[in-house]
Design a protein around this motif. Structure first.
Motif, PDB file in Angstrom:
ATOM      1  N   GLY A 182       0.815  -1.196   0.000  1.00  3.90           N
ATOM      2  CA  GLY A 182       0.000   0.000   0.000  1.00  3.90           C
ATOM      3  C   GLY A 182       0.856   1.256   0.000  1.00  3.90           C
ATOM      4  O   GLY A 182       0.592   2.206  -0.741  1.00  3.90           O
ATOM      5  N   LEU A 183       1.851   1.262   0.838  1.00  2.00           N
ATOM      6  CA  LEU A 183       2.755   2.407   0.906  1.00  2.00           C
ATOM      7  C   LEU A 183       3.431   2.607  -0.438  1.00  2.00           C
ATOM      8  O   LEU A 183       3.516   3.735  -0.946  1.00  2.00           O
ATOM      9  CB  LEU A 183       3.803   2.187   2.003  1.00  2.00           C
ATOM     10  CG  LEU A 183       4.743   3.362   2.257  1.00  2.00           C
ATOM     11  CD1 LEU A 183       3.948   4.588   2.725  1.00  2.00           C
ATOM     12  CD2 LEU A 183       5.798   2.988   3.288  1.00  2.00           C
ATOM     13  N   GLY A 184       3.876   1.499  -1.029  1.00  2.00           N
ATOM     14  CA  GLY A 184       4.508   1.583  -2.333  1.00  2.00           C
ATOM     15  C   GLY A 184       3.565   2.172  -3.364  1.00  2.00           C
ATOM     16  O   GLY A 184       3.963   2.965  -4.211  1.00  2.00           O
ATOM     17  N   ALA A 185       2.244   1.787  -3.300  1.00  2.00           N
ATOM     18  CA  ALA A 185       1.260   2.306  -4.247  1.00  2.00           C
ATOM     19  C   ALA A 185       1.074   3.809  -4.075  1.00  2.00           C
ATOM     20  O   ALA A 185       1.014   4.560  -5.053  1.00  2.00           O
ATOM     21  CB  ALA A 185      -0.063   1.567  -4.069  1.00  2.00           C
ATOM     22  N   ILE A 186       0.971   4.266  -2.815  1.00  2.00           N
ATOM     23  CA  ILE A 186       0.796   5.697  -2.551  1.00  2.00           C
ATOM     24  C   ILE A 186       2.005   6.483  -3.075  1.00  2.00           C
ATOM     25  O   ILE A 186       1.856   7.516  -3.739  1.00  2.00           O
ATOM     26  CB  ILE A 186       0.598   5.961  -1.047  1.00  2.00           C
ATOM     27  CG1 ILE A 186      -0.738   5.327  -0.571  1.00  2.00           C
ATOM     28  CG2 ILE A 186       0.598   7.463  -0.754  1.00  2.00           C
ATOM     29  CD1 ILE A 186      -0.903   5.329   0.932  1.00  2.00           C
ATOM     30  N   VAL A 187       3.201   5.968  -2.799  1.00  2.00           N
ATOM     31  CA  VAL A 187       4.431   6.648  -3.243  1.00  2.00           C
ATOM     32  C   VAL A 187       4.533   6.662  -4.763  1.00  2.00           C
ATOM     33  O   VAL A 187       4.975   7.648  -5.357  1.00  2.00           O
ATOM     34  CB  VAL A 187       5.678   5.975  -2.643  1.00  2.00           C
ATOM     35  CG1 VAL A 187       6.947   6.511  -3.290  1.00  2.00           C
ATOM     36  CG2 VAL A 187       5.710   6.184  -1.139  1.00  2.00           C
ATOM     37  N   SER A 188       4.051   5.595  -5.405  1.00  2.00           N
ATOM     38  CA  SER A 188       4.125   5.574  -6.868  1.00  2.00           C
ATOM     39  C   SER A 188       3.267   6.670  -7.463  1.00  2.00           C
ATOM     40  O   SER A 188       3.567   7.216  -8.524  1.00  2.00           O
ATOM     41  CB  SER A 188       3.715   4.196  -7.398  1.00  2.00           C
ATOM     42  OG  SER A 188       2.313   4.050  -7.397  1.00  2.00           O
ATOM     43  N   GLY A 189       2.139   7.005  -6.760  1.00  2.00           N
ATOM     44  CA  GLY A 189       1.306   8.117  -7.193  1.00  2.00           C
ATOM     45  C   GLY A 189       2.096   9.419  -7.177  1.00  2.00           C
ATOM     46  O   GLY A 189       2.043  10.219  -8.118  1.00  2.00           O
ATOM     47  N   LEU A 190       2.820   9.594  -6.083  1.00  2.00           N
ATOM     48  CA  LEU A 190       3.651  10.789  -5.974  1.00  2.00           C
ATOM     49  C   LEU A 190       4.661  10.830  -7.101  1.00  2.00           C
ATOM     50  O   LEU A 190       4.864  11.877  -7.731  1.00  2.00           O
ATOM     51  CB  LEU A 190       4.372  10.779  -4.615  1.00  2.00           C
ATOM     52  CG  LEU A 190       5.225  12.002  -4.319  1.00  2.00           C
ATOM     53  CD1 LEU A 190       4.341  13.226  -4.141  1.00  2.00           C
ATOM     54  CD2 LEU A 190       6.076  11.769  -3.082  1.00  2.00           C
ATOM     55  N   LYS A 191       5.315   9.735  -7.375  1.00  2.00           N
ATOM     56  CA  LYS A 191       6.317   9.681  -8.437  1.00  2.00           C
ATOM     57  C   LYS A 191       5.691   9.993  -9.791  1.00  2.00           C
ATOM     58  O   LYS A 191       6.275  10.693 -10.621  1.00  2.00           O
ATOM     59  CB  LYS A 191       6.985   8.298  -8.489  1.00  2.00           C
ATOM     60  CG  LYS A 191       7.954   8.039  -7.375  1.00  2.00           C
ATOM     61  CD  LYS A 191       8.551   6.629  -7.490  1.00  2.00           C
ATOM     62  CE  LYS A 191       9.493   6.382  -6.334  1.00  2.00           C
ATOM     63  NZ  LYS A 191       9.827   4.964  -6.174  1.00  2.00           N
ATOM     64  N   ARG A 192       4.452   9.512 -10.008  1.00  2.00           N
ATOM     65  CA  ARG A 192       3.801   9.753 -11.292  1.00  2.00           C
ATOM     66  C   ARG A 192       3.461  11.236 -11.452  1.00  2.00           C
ATOM     67  O   ARG A 192       3.521  11.781 -12.550  1.00  2.00           O
ATOM     68  CB  ARG A 192       2.539   8.901 -11.417  1.00  2.00           C
ATOM     69  CG  ARG A 192       2.110   8.754 -12.885  1.00  2.00           C
ATOM     70  CD  ARG A 192       1.017   7.737 -12.984  1.00  2.00           C
ATOM     71  NE  ARG A 192       0.642   7.508 -14.374  1.00  2.00           N
ATOM     72  CZ  ARG A 192       1.059   6.486 -15.101  1.00  2.00           C
ATOM     73  NH1 ARG A 192       1.923   5.627 -14.591  1.00  2.00           N
ATOM     74  NH2 ARG A 192       0.641   6.341 -16.341  1.00  2.00           N
ATOM     75  N   LEU A 193       3.081  11.846 -10.332  1.00  2.00           N
ATOM     76  CA  LEU A 193       2.786  13.284 -10.389  1.00  2.00           C
ATOM     77  C   LEU A 193       4.006  14.069 -10.858  1.00  2.00           C
ATOM     78  O   LEU A 193       3.875  15.048 -11.588  1.00  2.00           O
ATOM     79  CB  LEU A 193       2.353  13.798  -9.012  1.00  2.00           C
ATOM     80  CG  LEU A 193       0.853  13.736  -8.721  1.00  2.00           C
ATOM     81  CD1 LEU A 193       0.585  14.174  -7.291  1.00  2.00           C
ATOM     82  CD2 LEU A 193       0.077  14.630  -9.676  1.00  2.00           C
ATOM     83  N   GLY A 194       5.172  13.628 -10.350  1.00  2.00           N
ATOM     84  CA  GLY A 194       6.397  14.311 -10.785  1.00  2.00           C
ATOM     85  C   GLY A 194       6.586  15.653 -10.085  1.00  2.00           C
ATOM     86  O   GLY A 194       5.846  16.000  -9.165  1.00  2.00           O
ATOM     87  N   PRO A 195       7.565  16.415 -10.552  1.00  2.00           N
ATOM     88  CA  PRO A 195       7.913  17.686  -9.890  1.00  2.00           C
ATOM     89  C   PRO A 195       6.806  18.739  -9.980  1.00  2.00           C
ATOM     90  O   PRO A 195       6.679  19.595  -9.126  1.00  2.00           O
ATOM     91  CB  PRO A 195       9.180  18.151 -10.592  1.00  2.00           C
ATOM     92  CG  PRO A 195       9.216  17.392 -11.870  1.00  2.00           C
ATOM     93  CD  PRO A 195       8.445  16.131 -11.672  1.00  2.00           C
TER      94      PRO A 195
END
Lengths: 661, 111
Positions: B57-70
């Motif tokens: 779950g944590l990995g999924a949430i963080v992947s969202g952040l990564k997809r959003l980008g800078p």
């Protein structure tokens, strides 16, 4: 019972019934035919008998008169010839109907006998005619007369017997037959009286009493015959076949009465009202009328019988035709049922049977007619097509299933192999110098994301780590193997300027994006300095158990996992770690294990058990924790990997507070 | 698994259900990606009601952040209990802004 039997049985039963009815009718008609034939034959025989009797009467009259008066002119030879011809015709007729009319045989014998009697009477007459003695001639004439009259009477009797035998006949024909019989009696009386009276009228002597007596008797008989004829004629009224015979009879009867009265007188006083020739003429005319009466009814009966015979023959023929048609219909039914029902049904059944026995390649019967069987065949075709499709589908599924099973077996074997490899990576409980360690590893499934290691780093330092890779299955397992190897390599390299923090940073920097991130405790025991240092990378805070303190405590408040976010940085925590001190490192599968109500085991519970077993040997402490965890789970399996590692500085020289492996 | 609405130009994403774990993480990931790909850059993730997040779950949430980008911002609202402890343990509180409730999060992001 088969359907063809159910269909054919009624047809055959009906056919049989029809057959029986028709055969019965035919036999009845054959009976009628036989009857008609008999009637016709009887009629023919009686007709011949009539002719014979008439011819005999004529011969009698001629011979009688010529015997009494040799001067008289008669056609004796002609009369005799007539008798011979008619009796020959009678014989022929009798022979012809012998097989139809059973009485004919008897009649033949009788006729032959009568002919013999006639023949001998004729011979006697021949002799007497040559005699000059009048008395002898008169006697002979009387004998002749009686003899021939007897013969005639017997032919009449024969006729009557034949008439009476005809039981089953038209009432009109029977009436006609009786009329003819009575008419012949009448004509016989007239014929007798004709001869007798003519003879006596000619003679000068007194009429002999036997003549009178005979004539009077005939008079009575003719009156009776007239009455009988009149009575019978009433039956024919509606047929409008009444002929006027009464005037004839009356006229004759009157003439007869007068003549008889004359004859009664003695010869001397006799006054003759009528001459012999006139009397003969009167008689002959009466006879002629009676004859035509006879002929009329003979013809009528013959025609009727012929018509009836034709009718019966036609009826018989039509019944035979009905029989033929009936049989044809029955055979046609049988054939049609066989061809249109039984045979296609048979084909259909065998095709369906083969299909049911999974012979899906079987060809379906080719039916010519557009009937229910064609519909069945079409449906069967659809069924067959579907069955073939299903079979193919099933076959494919089975193939796929087999492949899946093989694949699964292979994968499971692979996983088991991988699990075995993972297990071999783990260190066995042991001691390195005065550092002892004990581990517990319970993967949730075959392969695990957890791993740990303890390594001798020389110069009194012991390195260790515990890793928990995120997720489950193969990626986590790979991650755990890679991290295990990487960390082990890093720890075995002698000197790291930046120490553990640098190791963590290096690994984090180079961690492949494709691998899942992981949490870890990376630690080092320095026995020379009595310290323990560790990097907490998002891993649960390990529990420190000091030798001289009652309460265990958690070390650290967190840190970035490895490989999760790029900006992660790491720092080292160092605490005193002397002889008898222990550190329990555990993965989150321990504290996150839930009971049936969903409550997590929790850090406090863990600390409590640790406190309770603080001085127990490491493996026992681990066993106690495991036991409590299992109880917490109420026997359910674990959803996350459970791994624990205890590292400790032994109290004594590596002996008492841990189990040797 | 996710519902969303716009508040003040910020996309507020709510989680339906109590767990973001290994079973549901892929679903979370794909739905979040879809929302991000629609063009939303300012996202508040409302974890009210979520009582369990595991490593997946944590990995999924963080992947969202990564997809959003800078260019994008992902804030967490109403993380509580073990979820909040997890974020603290893994220093995610230094990665996502954590807020008590959605309104605060929305207000902060809108600034």
């Amino acid at each position: 019972m088969k359907i063809r039997h159910i269909l054919l049985l009624p047809a055959l039963a009906l056919g049989l019934m029809l057959l029986l009815v028709v055969l019965t009718r035919i036999s009845v008609e054959l009976g009628h035919l036989q009857d008609e034939r008999q009637l016709t034959a009887s009629n023919a025989v009686r007709q011949e008998l009539l002719l014979v009797a008439a011819a005999l009467a004529s011969e009698r009259t001629a011979t009688y008169l010529s015997l009494r008066d040799p001067e008289i002119v008669t056609d004796l030879a002609g009369e005799r010839e007539e008798v011979n011809l008619s009796s020959a015709a009678l014989k022929r007729t009798l022979r012809a109907v012998e097989d139809v009319l059973p009485q004919a045989r008897v009649a033949v014998d009788e006729a032959a006998r009568l002919l013999d009697v006639l023949q001998s009477a004729r011979e006697e007459v021949q002799t007497s005619q040559l005699s000059s003695d009048e008395g002898e001639r008169l006697r002979a004439s009387r004998v002749w007369f009686e003899t021939i009259s007897a013969i005639v009477e017997q032919t009449q009797a024969l006729r009557l017997s034949l008439l009476r035998q005809d039981i089953r006949q038209d009432s009109i024909i029977r009436t006609e037959g009786r009329l003819r019989y009575f008419a012949s009696i009448l004509s016989e009386t007239i014929s007798q009286s004709e001869a007798l009276i003519a003879g006596s009228l000619k003679e000068t002597q007194t009429t002999p009493p036997w003549v009178i007596e005979r004539v009077e008797r005939n008079f009575g008989r003719s009156g009776l015959a007239n009455d009988l004829i009149a009575a019978e004629q009433v039956m024919l009224l509606e047929d409008s076949q009444r002929l006027p015979i009464e005037p004839l009879a009356r006229h004759y009867q009157e003439a007869l009465q007068t003549v008889v009265a004359d004859l009664r007188q003695p010869a001397r006083d006799r006054r003759v009202t009528m001459s012999a020739e006139d009397w003969v003429r009167t008689s002959e005319s009466a006879l002629a009328q009676i004859n035509s009466f006879q002929q009329f009814f003979l013809a009528s009966s013959r025609d009727r019988l012929a018509r009836q015979l034709r009718y019966v023959r036609a009826s018989l023929l039509s019944w035979v035709a009905v029989l033929g048609i009936g049989l044809l219909a029955v055979s046609l039914t049988v054939v049609v049922v066989r061809n249109r029902v039984a045979a296609p049904l048979e084909k259909m059944i065998s095709a369906m049977d083969r299909l049911a026995n999974n012979d899906l390649r079987t060809p379906l019967p080719q039916l010519r007619h557009q009937d229910e069987f064609a519909a069945m065949s079409d449906a069967l075709q659809v069924f067959k097509t579907n069955a073939i499709r299903r079979e193919t589908l099933q076959h494919n599924r089975n193939r796929m299933l087999t492949r899946l099973k093989e694949t699964y077996r292979t994968l499971r074997a692979d996983l088991r192999a991988a699990a075995a490899i993972q297990t071999t990576l783990l260190p066995r409980d042991a001691t390195i110098g005065d550092v002892g360690f004990s581990g517990l590893y319970r993967p949730a499934s075959v392969v695990a994301g957890d791993t740990f290691n303890v390594l001798d780093q020389d110069q009194g330092r012991v390195g260790f780590f515990q890793v928990d890779v995120a997720g489950h299955g193969a990626p986590a397992a790979l991650g755990s193997v890679v991290s295990h190897h990487t960390l082990s390599q890093f720890l075995l390299k002698k000197q790291w300027a930046g120490g553990l923090a640098q190791i963590a940073a290096e690994i984090h920097r180079d961690w492949p994006q494709d691998l899942p991130y992981f949490t870890m405790i990376l630690g080092e025991i320095d026995t020379g300095c009595d310290t323990i240092s560790l990097v907490q990378a998002g891993h649960p805070s390990p529990i420190l158990i000091k030798a001289d303190e009652a309460s265990p405590s958690a070390l650290g408040d967190g840190g970035f996992p490895v490989g999760l976010v790029p900006e992660a940085d790491y720092n080292v925590l160092t605490v005193h770690f002397g002889r008898g001190d222990r550190l329990l490192v555990y993965s989150d599968g321990v504290i996150e294990a839930t009971d049936p109500a969903g409550h997590a085991f929790g850090g406090e519970s863990l600390e409590e058990i640790v406190r309770q077993n603080a001085t127990a040997p490491a493996d026992q402490l681990l066993a106690a924790i495991m036991s409590r965890l299992r109880a917490w789970r109420r026997g359910a399996s674990f959803e996350d990997d459970v791994s624990m590692l205890i590292v400790e500085r032994t109290r004594m020289e590596g002996r008492f507070n841990h189990a040797h492996v | 698994m996710l519902t969303s609405e716009i508040q003040n130009g910020i996309l507020v994403v709510r989680v339906v259900g109590k767990r973001i774990d290994a079973a549901r993480a892929p679903e979370f990931r794909s739905e979040m990606n879809a929302l991000i790909d629609e063009g939303h850059h300012q996202i508040v993730l409302d974890l009210d009601g979520v009582d369990f997040v595991d490593s997946s779950g944590l990995g999924a949430i963080v992947s969202g952040l990564k997809r959003l980008g800078p260019r994008g911002n992902l804030a967490i609202a109403a993380a509580s209990g073990s979820v909040a402890r997890l974020f603290a343990l893994t220093r995610m509180d230094k990665v996502f802004p954590l807020h008590q409730d959605v309104d605060t999060a929305v207000k902060r992001l809108a600034e």
